[in-house]
Design a protein around this motif. Structure first.
Motif, mmCIF file in Angstrom:
data_model
loop_
_atom_site.group_PDB
_atom_site.id
_atom_site.type_symbol
_atom_site.label_atom_id
_atom_site.label_comp_id
_atom_site.label_asym_id
_atom_site.label_seq_id
_atom_site.Cartn_x
_atom_site.Cartn_y
_atom_site.Cartn_z
ATOM 1 N N SER A 174 19.982 3.151 7.646
ATOM 2 C CA SER A 174 19.342 2.345 6.612
ATOM 3 C C SER A 174 18.263 1.403 7.175
ATOM 4 O O SER A 174 17.690 0.623 6.434
ATOM 5 C CB SER A 174 20.401 1.537 5.850
ATOM 6 O OG SER A 174 21.085 0.690 6.735
ATOM 7 N N HIS A 177 14.488 1.166 5.698
ATOM 8 C CA HIS A 177 14.099 0.374 4.534
ATOM 9 C C HIS A 177 13.321 -0.872 4.970
ATOM 10 O O HIS A 177 12.381 -1.284 4.306
ATOM 11 C CB HIS A 177 15.326 -0.040 3.726
ATOM 12 C CG HIS A 177 15.998 1.123 3.069
ATOM 13 N ND1 HIS A 177 15.354 1.954 2.192
ATOM 14 C CD2 HIS A 177 17.249 1.629 3.194
ATOM 15 C CE1 HIS A 177 16.181 2.901 1.784
ATOM 16 N NE2 HIS A 177 17.332 2.725 2.382
ATOM 17 N N CYS B 82 9.086 7.323 -0.070
ATOM 18 C CA CYS B 82 10.427 7.667 -0.543
ATOM 19 C C CYS B 82 10.955 8.704 0.435
ATOM 20 O O CYS B 82 10.558 9.864 0.387
ATOM 21 C CB CYS B 82 10.312 8.220 -1.957
ATOM 22 S SG CYS B 82 11.839 8.744 -2.667
ATOM 23 N N PHE B 88 21.595 3.722 1.926
ATOM 24 C CA PHE B 88 21.102 2.438 1.399
ATOM 25 C C PHE B 88 21.795 1.293 2.132
ATOM 26 O O PHE B 88 22.884 1.467 2.660
ATOM 27 C CB PHE B 88 21.424 2.343 -0.094
ATOM 28 C CG PHE B 88 20.706 3.360 -0.916
ATOM 29 C CD1 PHE B 88 19.525 3.032 -1.556
ATOM 30 C CD2 PHE B 88 21.177 4.658 -1.029
ATOM 31 C CE1 PHE B 88 18.841 3.973 -2.294
ATOM 32 C CE2 PHE B 88 20.502 5.610 -1.768
ATOM 33 C CZ PHE B 88 19.335 5.260 -2.397
ATOM 34 N N PHE B 97 18.217 -3.478 -4.592
ATOM 35 C CA PHE B 97 17.517 -2.617 -3.633
ATOM 36 C C PHE B 97 16.001 -2.685 -3.859
ATOM 37 O O PHE B 97 15.235 -2.867 -2.915
ATOM 38 C CB PHE B 97 18.041 -1.185 -3.803
ATOM 39 C CG PHE B 97 17.349 -0.174 -2.945
ATOM 40 C CD1 PHE B 97 17.386 -0.268 -1.563
ATOM 41 C CD2 PHE B 97 16.666 0.879 -3.524
ATOM 42 C CE1 PHE B 97 16.746 0.663 -0.773
ATOM 43 C CE2 PHE B 97 16.021 1.814 -2.747
ATOM 44 C CZ PHE B 97 16.052 1.713 -1.369
ATOM 45 N N SER B 101 12.976 -5.182 -1.611
ATOM 46 C CA SER B 101 11.759 -4.660 -0.979
ATOM 47 C C SER B 101 10.527 -5.404 -1.490
ATOM 48 O O SER B 101 9.573 -5.619 -0.747
ATOM 49 C CB SER B 101 11.624 -3.155 -1.212
ATOM 50 O OG SER B 101 11.183 -2.916 -2.511
ATOM 51 N N ARG B 145 15.226 5.301 -5.309
ATOM 52 C CA ARG B 145 14.334 5.269 -4.129
ATOM 53 C C ARG B 145 12.885 5.394 -4.573
ATOM 54 O O ARG B 145 11.986 4.763 -4.016
ATOM 55 C CB ARG B 145 14.684 6.412 -3.170
ATOM 56 C CG ARG B 145 15.905 6.132 -2.324
ATOM 57 C CD ARG B 145 15.847 6.927 -1.030
ATOM 58 N NE ARG B 145 15.774 8.354 -1.265
ATOM 59 C CZ ARG B 145 16.819 9.158 -1.340
ATOM 60 N NH1 ARG B 145 18.031 8.666 -1.188
ATOM 61 N NH2 ARG B 145 16.678 10.453 -1.551
ATOM 62 N N GLN B 148 11.708 2.151 -5.854
ATOM 63 C CA GLN B 148 11.367 1.229 -4.761
ATOM 64 C C GLN B 148 10.001 1.575 -4.177
ATOM 65 O O GLN B 148 9.222 0.688 -3.846
ATOM 66 C CB GLN B 148 12.450 1.305 -3.678
ATOM 67 C CG GLN B 148 12.314 0.224 -2.636
ATOM 68 C CD GLN B 148 12.523 0.763 -1.232
ATOM 69 O OE1 GLN B 148 12.268 1.942 -0.983
ATOM 70 N NE2 GLN B 148 12.975 -0.088 -0.347
#
Lengths: 356, 314, 286
Positions: A174, A177, B82, B88, B97, B101, B145, B148
């Motif tokens: 992860s 991210h 993505c 996650f 989530f 970001s 995703r 995001q």
């Protein structure tokens, strides 16, 4: 928003995202266990000492001559002679054997607890095991703090928490991210480091304060008040400060190890070994360890661990005491250098989850 | 000539130890929807990771609308990625989530919240957004995703297998979303195995095999470049047998197959332009032609022609 | 009705006998482990000390150089229980390092990659799986611990004669029993921890931590609660007590031999319970 203000906001965001993950993670329960085990022990001890004090009061009532018995027991007496004497004066005792030739008799005379050691049936040693002296508890606390809490609990706690910040996220797949956000890698590193610090300082300082309180809990309020009126509070502040500095120092090392090494255990083992053998190093090398500075800031000198063999104790060198500001600066400087070094690697960090 | 509107790969190679990721890639990708097509291990994800700085090029240089991939602070203001990693941060809800970001973008919490809900709405996940991502289905995880990736309205949207796990309805909605992004002038770079979808959505394709770019450009243009394979043309007409006998007089026609319903013919020719001229003559000679359509200028055929054998070996 | 052409036949060749089926796991594990040059090098290094000991035994039993000079042989040059305890300590430490290197990669990757359903969809039970994984360490650690110990004992007997054997036969029992107990403890502990945490890096940390933290915790339990029973969670002290007892050497570890055995059994049982809980053919979806 650009520049420093942006970095500040990003660091705050990272800290707010990370500290909760670290503090409330199920997988981090062992860190709590490690941190609060000494507190549990001090708690148990407080209850035990209280019970013992009650028992001593009872003995004072039931066996008023118990103190005289202690004076009458001399080395060289046989086990039977001693136990007969105790029975005659109605002093309760326990007797147990250790290996083939050792026998022990333990009793309380209403003021002190005595442990009598017999070798091949003859009394060789009378040990006063009075647990109720505050000075003994302060020394026991200093020992537990320096040998277990700093060297193992804070050390391994930092291994767990700080390595998890990068390497753990790699294993969880992860980390990308964060790397896909418009955040400078160095800013990310600082944010994660601060989050780790918040978590470790919260856990370990709380534990240290609790241990201190429970250690005092075994003693009468008169003794405790006297101690606190003297150097007690200063001791507590020192212990909390040393704990926080330990997190600063070890945290930086293990954060860097998590970034640089695929298997951060190798440096962790090496550092554990290095920190462990700190006593036996010449002064110049001592200065290259975190524990050297932390130890210098501890308010009470802990006796050398009884587990260290006598020949090695002879090798232990005592470094010249260093001033507190230098020790504090030393830890911060070490942490700063390590983090600067880690920032070179974090810039090159790649996502290659398959390799883990 | 590269401009700041393009994504440029200049002689880029990436090796994983002794294993080749991609080799000597030279690309210049204009805005619009570009599909990366190739078998497993052909280098699609490596190419995407290179663009986003998740891996670094062993050789060569990359520029994403004038920004280097290692300039993360600038790059991810204009880029959303993505990835294919289906993982996650632990314990996050869908909203958290996306919101997290946006916070990292430096937005104020309230603005970030509004933008997060906008993006979540676009992928139709408003209702489950407050639930933990861990409880999502595969399709929902894919969509969050995506939310995001688009939340900060990036100029470059990179999507690794974005249609995986989506049901047909959501697929078409997602494809519409890609189009919407492309129409506002963004780069949309998609990797996919579903060739007919690539065919439908792509303005251009990049075909990869074994770490090399084997073809790039608009699909038809790419087909035109392949000269060693005869073009296939399907013609619906009333006299397929007569037509077959007439076209066989020409050297560039290598095969003609009459459709089982006797209402059409499949022709293979090595020279499609001459064949089209020939068709005009045939019409004049009394053959009624209903439709003419190329049968092999889709991604499917390109894939088969250019990668087919290597892909089949995998 | 669909008609399918039969294109396969079931395997009719010989099968691995059920009793030795667990050995399939070590076979493949060793293949993978010995690809690491570091590990192979370390394993070779583990034999240096026993080789030195063999030279020492030969030297001690052939002290003609002293007698030829008319000087009595020094008292400390003798082969007795203490010599073998030192050997056991040294090789035991090497076994521990080897366990920390190998142990974490035994079960953790299988769990992390959801490989257990694949194992257990074959005629292979959970017990066989655990025995197979434990045997990887058991075989390897045996080669560097009790096997050289027994060989050195035989060498000493061949050099010193029957009298020495009749006085010191218990050393052989101590070497075998003591080291087998140590190997069992290390193997069970490492596979259990590796199964518990799933990540080999973390499993490695735990293997190191259990010994280090155990010893530290034992120290503060004794110091805070003024007792000796803290030693019951110090694994290295437990083993040292067992070895010393087997070799008839007095020690002051704070533990009685039966207490040490009790702790040893408790640790093994806990490890088995951990394995029982974790080694199940289920898939973890993260």
């Amino acid at each position: 928003m650009t520049g420093f203000a942006l970095w500040q906001r990003q660091i705050l965001t990272i800290v707010s995202l990370e500290w909760k993950k670290t503090l409330f993670a199920k997988r981090g329960l062992w860190v709590y266990a490690l941190a609060f085990l000494p507190a549990l022990l001090f708690g148990i001890n407080a209850i035990r000492v209280q019970n013992q004090r009650d028992a001593q009061m009872e003995i004072q009532r039931a066996a008023p001559n118990a103190a005289a018995v202690t004076a009458a027991i001399q080395t060289g007496m046989s086990v039977d002679d001693v136990t007969r004497k105790l029975v005659d004066d109605k002093v309760p005792f326990t007797k147990f054997k250790r290996r083939k030739k050792f026998e022990f008799v333990r009793y309380s005379d209403g003021t002190n607890t005595w442990e009598l050691m017999f070798v091949e049936g003859k009394l060789t040693e009378k040990r006063n095991r009075d647990e109720a002296r505050l000075s003994d508890s302060i020394r026991a606390f200093a020992g537990a703090f320096q040998y277990f809490f700093l060297r193992l609990a804070v050390f391994f706690g930092c291994v767990g928490i700080f390595m998890n910040l990068f390497r753990g996220e790699m294993l969880d797949q992860s980390l990308h991210h964060y790397l896909l956000a418009p955040v400078k890698r160095e800013v990310l590193m600082v944010g994660k480091y601060l989050a780790g610090l918040v978590a470790t300082i919260a856990i370990f300082c709380t534990s240290a304060a609790l241990q201190f309180a429970l250690m005092l809990g075994a003693h009468s309020s008169r003794e405790v008040n006297e101690y606190l009126a003297g150097e007690g509070w200063a001791h507590l502040v020192s212990y909390l400060g040393v704990t926080a500095l330990g997190c600063v120092g070890y945290g930086s090392i293990f954060l860097a190890a998590g970034i640089i090494m695929k298997n951060p255990l190798i440096p962790a083992t090496g550092i554990l070994f290095w920190e462990g053998m700190n006593w036996f190093l010449p002064t110049m090398l001592k200065q290259l360890s975190i524990i050297y500075y932390l130890q210098a800031l501890c308010p009470v000198v802990a006796p050398l661990s009884g587990d260290i063999p006598e020949p090695l104790k002879l090798l232990a060198t005592t470094a010249a005491p260093i001033a507190a500001p230098i020790a504090v600066m030393g830890v911060f400087a070490a942490a700063g250098m390590v983090l600067t070094f880690a920032s070179i690697y974090v810039r090159k960090l790649e996502i290659n989850y398959g390799a883990d | 000539m590269a401009t700041n509107e393009e994504i440029v790969f200049d002689n880029v190679s990436r090796f994983y130890g002794e294993v080749l990721g991609v080799n000597r890639v030279n690309l210049s990708i204009p805005p619009g929807i570009t599909s990366l097509v190739g078998p497993n291990g052909s280098g699609k994800t490596t190419l995407m990771n290179l663009m986003t700085g998740l891996v670094r090029a062993t050789r060569g240089s990359i520029s994403v609308r004038g920004i280097r991939p290692d300039e993360s602070e600038k790059l991810f203001r204009i880029l959303g990625y993505c990835t294919q990693f289906d993982s996650f941060p632990r314990g996050y809800t869908g909203f958290q989530f996306v919101h997290a970001s946006l916070m990292l973008q430096g937005w104020d919490a309230k603005v970030a919240e509004a933008k997060a809900w906008q993006a979540i709405e676009k992928v139709n996940l408003v209702e489950p957004a407050k639930r933990k991502v861990a409880a999502y289905s595969k399709g929902m995880r894919q969509r969050i995703r995506l939310a995001q990736a688009i939340a900060h309205q990036p100029q470059v949207l990179i999507l690794d297998e974005p249609l995986n796990g989506l049901d047909p309805l959501v697929r078409s909605e997602t494809i519409a979303l890609f189009r919407e992004q492309a129409e506002r002038g963004a780069h949309v770079i998609v990797s996919s195995h579903v060739l007919h979808e690539v065919d439908m959505i792509s303005d251009q394709v990049i075909l990869l095999a074994n770490g090399y770019v084997v073809a790039e450009g608009a699909i038809r243009g790419v087909r035109e470049e392949i000269s060693d394979r005869p073009h296939q043309i399907v013609i619906r007409c009333d006299k397929p047998s007569e037509m077959a006998s007439k076209i066989f007089q020409f050297d560039h026609v290598v095969e003609a197959r009459i459709h089982p319903d006797f209402q059409g013919i499949l022709v293979k020719t090595t020279n499609s332009s001459q064949f089209h001229k020939l068709l005009n003559r045939l019409v004049m000679e009394g053959i009624n032609i209903e439709t003419i359509a190329p049968a092999d200028d889709g991604v499917n055929s390109l894939y088969e022609y250019l990668i087919g054998d290597e892909g089949a070996q995998k | 009705m669909a008609v399918y052409k039969r294109t396969y036949t079931t395997y009719a060749g010989p099968l691995t006998p059920p009793r030795t089926r667990f050995l399939v796991l070590p076979r493949y594990c060793y293949e993978r482990l010995f690809q690491s040059r570091f590990l192979t090098g370390f394993l070779v290094a583990c034999f240096f000390f026993p080789l030195g000991c063999a030279g020492y035994i030969y030297l001690v039993n052939n002290l003609s150089v002293f007698t030829s000079m008319g000087v009595p042989a020094p008292e400390f040059l003798k082969i007795d229980s203490s010599f073998f305890r030192f050997l056991m300590n040294f090789q035991g430490a090497m076994a521990y390092i080897l366990t920390a290197l190998i142990g974490p990669s035994l079960i953790a990757p299988d769990l992390a990659n959801n490989a257990l359903p694949t194992y257990f969809s074959r005629p292979f039970s959970r017990t066989e799986y655990v025995i197979g994984k434990v045997s990887v360490l058991f075989i390897l650690l045996s080669i560097i611990t009790w096997v050289p110990g027994v060989l050195l004992f035989i060498l000493q007997v061949s050099q010193a004669g029957g009298d020495w054997l009749s006085n010191n036969w218990f050393i052989l029992r101590a070497v075998v029993l003591g080291q087998v107990a140590w190997i069992l403890l290390l193997s069970l502990l490492s596979v259990a921890l590796s199964a518990w945490v799933k990540w080999k890096v973390v499993a490695g940390a735990l293997i190191l931590g259990v010994f280090g933290i155990g010893a530290g915790l034992a120290g503060i339990i004794n110091s805070i609660l003024r007792t000796d029973y803290g030693a019951m969670i110090d694994l290295s002290r437990i083993m040292y007590t067992i070895w010393s007892d087997q070799l008839n050497i007095e020690t002051s570890t704070g533990l009685e031999p039966f207490e040490a055995w009790l702790s040893f059994i408790a640790v093994c049982v806990i490890c088995l319970l951990m394995l029982e809980r974790k080694i199940r053919p289920k898939e973890i979806v993260r």
